[in-house]
Scaffold this motif. Sequence first.
Motif, PDB file in Angstrom:
ATOM      1  N   ALA A   1       0.838  -1.203   0.000  1.00 56.81           N
ATOM      2  CA  ALA A   1       0.000   0.000   0.000  1.00 56.81           C
ATOM      3  C   ALA A   1       0.871   1.251   0.000  1.00 56.81           C
ATOM      4  CB  ALA A   1      -0.930  -0.002   1.214  1.00 56.81           C
ATOM      5  N   ALA A   2       1.878   1.264   0.888  1.00 53.29           N
ATOM      6  CA  ALA A   2       2.773   2.421   0.976  1.00 53.29           C
ATOM      7  C   ALA A   2       3.593   2.584  -0.304  1.00 53.29           C
ATOM      8  CB  ALA A   2       3.689   2.275   2.181  1.00 53.29           C
ATOM      9  N   GLU A   3       4.050   1.454  -0.841  1.00 49.48           N
ATOM     10  CA  GLU A   3       4.826   1.492  -2.092  1.00 49.48           C
ATOM     11  C   GLU A   3       3.990   2.084  -3.220  1.00 49.48           C
ATOM     12  OE1 GLU A   3       6.220  -1.845  -5.292  1.00 49.48           O
ATOM     13  OE2 GLU A   3       6.595  -2.317  -3.169  1.00 49.48           O
ATOM     14  N   ASN A   4       2.732   1.644  -3.302  1.00 47.69           N
ATOM     15  CA  ASN A   4       1.856   2.131  -4.374  1.00 47.69           C
ATOM     16  C   ASN A   4       1.472   3.596  -4.159  1.00 47.69           C
ATOM     17  OD1 ASN A   4       1.910  -0.304  -5.720  1.00 47.69           O
ATOM     18  ND2 ASN A   4      -0.013  -1.052  -4.858  1.00 47.69           N
ATOM     19  N   PHE A   5       1.264   3.995  -2.911  1.00 47.76           N
ATOM     20  CA  PHE A   5       0.944   5.396  -2.626  1.00 47.76           C
ATOM     21  C   PHE A   5       2.075   6.302  -3.094  1.00 47.76           C
ATOM     22  CE2 PHE A   5       0.350   8.734   0.918  1.00 47.76           C
ATOM     23  CZ  PHE A   5      -0.430   9.536   0.101  1.00 47.76           C
ATOM     24  N   GLN A   6       3.308   5.891  -2.832  1.00 49.61           N
ATOM     25  CA  GLN A   6       4.460   6.672  -3.281  1.00 49.61           C
ATOM     26  C   GLN A   6       4.549   6.674  -4.812  1.00 49.61           C
ATOM     27  OE1 GLN A   6       6.538   8.563  -1.223  1.00 49.61           O
ATOM     28  NE2 GLN A   6       7.030   9.385  -3.242  1.00 49.61           N
ATOM     29  N   LYS A   7       4.267   5.526  -5.403  1.00 51.59           N
ATOM     30  CA  LYS A   7       4.300   5.410  -6.872  1.00 51.59           C
ATOM     31  C   LYS A   7       3.288   6.358  -7.513  1.00 51.59           C
ATOM     32  CE  LYS A   7       3.156   1.986 -10.468  1.00 51.59           C
ATOM     33  NZ  LYS A   7       2.741   0.561 -10.687  1.00 51.59           N
ATOM     34  N   PHE A   8       2.091   6.431  -6.944  1.00 53.25           N
ATOM     35  CA  PHE A   8       1.058   7.321  -7.484  1.00 53.25           C
ATOM     36  C   PHE A   8       1.536   8.777  -7.457  1.00 53.25           C
ATOM     37  CE2 PHE A   8      -3.346   5.299  -7.742  1.00 53.25           C
ATOM     38  CZ  PHE A   8      -2.865   4.017  -7.951  1.00 53.25           C
ATOM     39  N   GLN A   9       2.233   9.150  -6.382  1.00 52.58           N
ATOM     40  CA  GLN A   9       2.733  10.517  -6.270  1.00 52.58           C
ATOM     41  C   GLN A   9       3.896  10.751  -7.236  1.00 52.58           C
ATOM     42  OE1 GLN A   9       2.722  11.918  -1.859  1.00 52.58           O
ATOM     43  NE2 GLN A   9       2.570   9.688  -1.754  1.00 52.58           N
ATOM     44  N   ASP A  10       4.796   9.779  -7.325  1.00 58.48           N
ATOM     45  CA  ASP A  10       5.950   9.911  -8.223  1.00 58.48           C
ATOM     46  C   ASP A  10       5.506  10.039  -9.685  1.00 58.48           C
ATOM     47  OD1 ASP A  10       7.602   9.692  -6.027  1.00 58.48           O
ATOM     48  OD2 ASP A  10       8.077   7.568  -6.356  1.00 58.48           O
TER      49      ASP A  10
END
Length: 415
Positions: A69-78
Amino acid sequence: MAIVKPFKGIRPPKELVEKVESRPYDVLDSEEARAEAGDNALSLYHIIKPEIDFPVGTSEYDPRVYEKAAENFQKFQDNGWLVQDAREHYYIYAQTMNGKTQYGLVVCAHTDDYMKGNIKKHELTRRDKEEDRMKHVRVNNANIEPVFFAYPDNAILNELIMRYAATEPEYDFIAPIDGFRHQFWIIDDDKDTETITAEFAKMPSLYIADGHHRSAAAALVGAEKQKQNPNHKGDEEYNYFMAVCFQASQLTILDYNRVVKDLNGLSSEEFLAALGKNFTVEDKGTDIYKPQQLHEFSLYLDEHWYSLKAKEGTYDNTDPIGVLDVDISSRLILDEILNIGDLRSSKRIDFVGGLRGLGELKRRVDNGEMRAALALYPVTMQQIMDIADSGKIMPPKATWFEPKLRSGLVIHKLS
């Protein structure tokens, strides 16, 4: 007083909102989320239901799932699928269902208000569900999804909201699945921001309509962060959590109905006779019959609909719990006659939200899955507020709010 503040929302660009937005995490299971997300890499389900990125059967509580979840949240922002606003705002979120629109203010509420009881609840929470949402908040350091609050009607806030509603929204779309319209505005005038803060400060309480576990989790994580910070001052972002607040009179609460697997060994005739002790029973025939008023119930049994009107003396108008139809039906039908005492754990009963209609009750009885169905008149928002004000807790499965908030329109970061 209710403490609220604006915040720097993290939101999808206008052209991506329909790719990102989703239903809330708790209204569908993992496989439904997997199907709805499909091959859409931008779906918020990759953050709120990240088990869909693992093989079928992977537990949503697997530690790897929270990390994903955290990895994907960061990916969405990046990737620019989610972008943080440059300055703090309040927002307006409108939902239109069956021609009726309700307007909510998106704010950050204070964790201390929850802990002190200024944010009032009407349902019990389960620790395992709280802990699940706490893990999700911790790992993302954000409130990915909002909670759903009600507040007493306020003419000043209503005028402000209507003024923005007359302008072009930032987002405006019809959601798949529910088919309801969702609109979103950014409040960008400093005076309007000050007005909202000031008007909420006059309110003694806010009321949780939906999202008791998310509210508890957000407040508990905030309290954790306070203790962990030796330089805690009280104005840090983790002291707040995201909520959409609606005027109480605008909210739609649907009936939350019951279906039972058996009649506790009674024949249909014996069951109807037993109901006659506390209810006036009237056969309404084979056409679907919906309760017309408080303290009236509809029973579907053997392809017939019955009206059950609770007799005087079977409920206490001075007791905010005892006067509820969910309490009357639980005491006098489910417990006294059918011996179904614990609605949370019994396998002999199931619950059907009113959005499905009474036809769903009929279907489940006619196909033999269930023996009988009981339809209730909807709880009112005033009843919910009275119970919350009294410090009491509603019986289980009492309220069904529609439409549900869509997730992914805005996110609140705790730092």
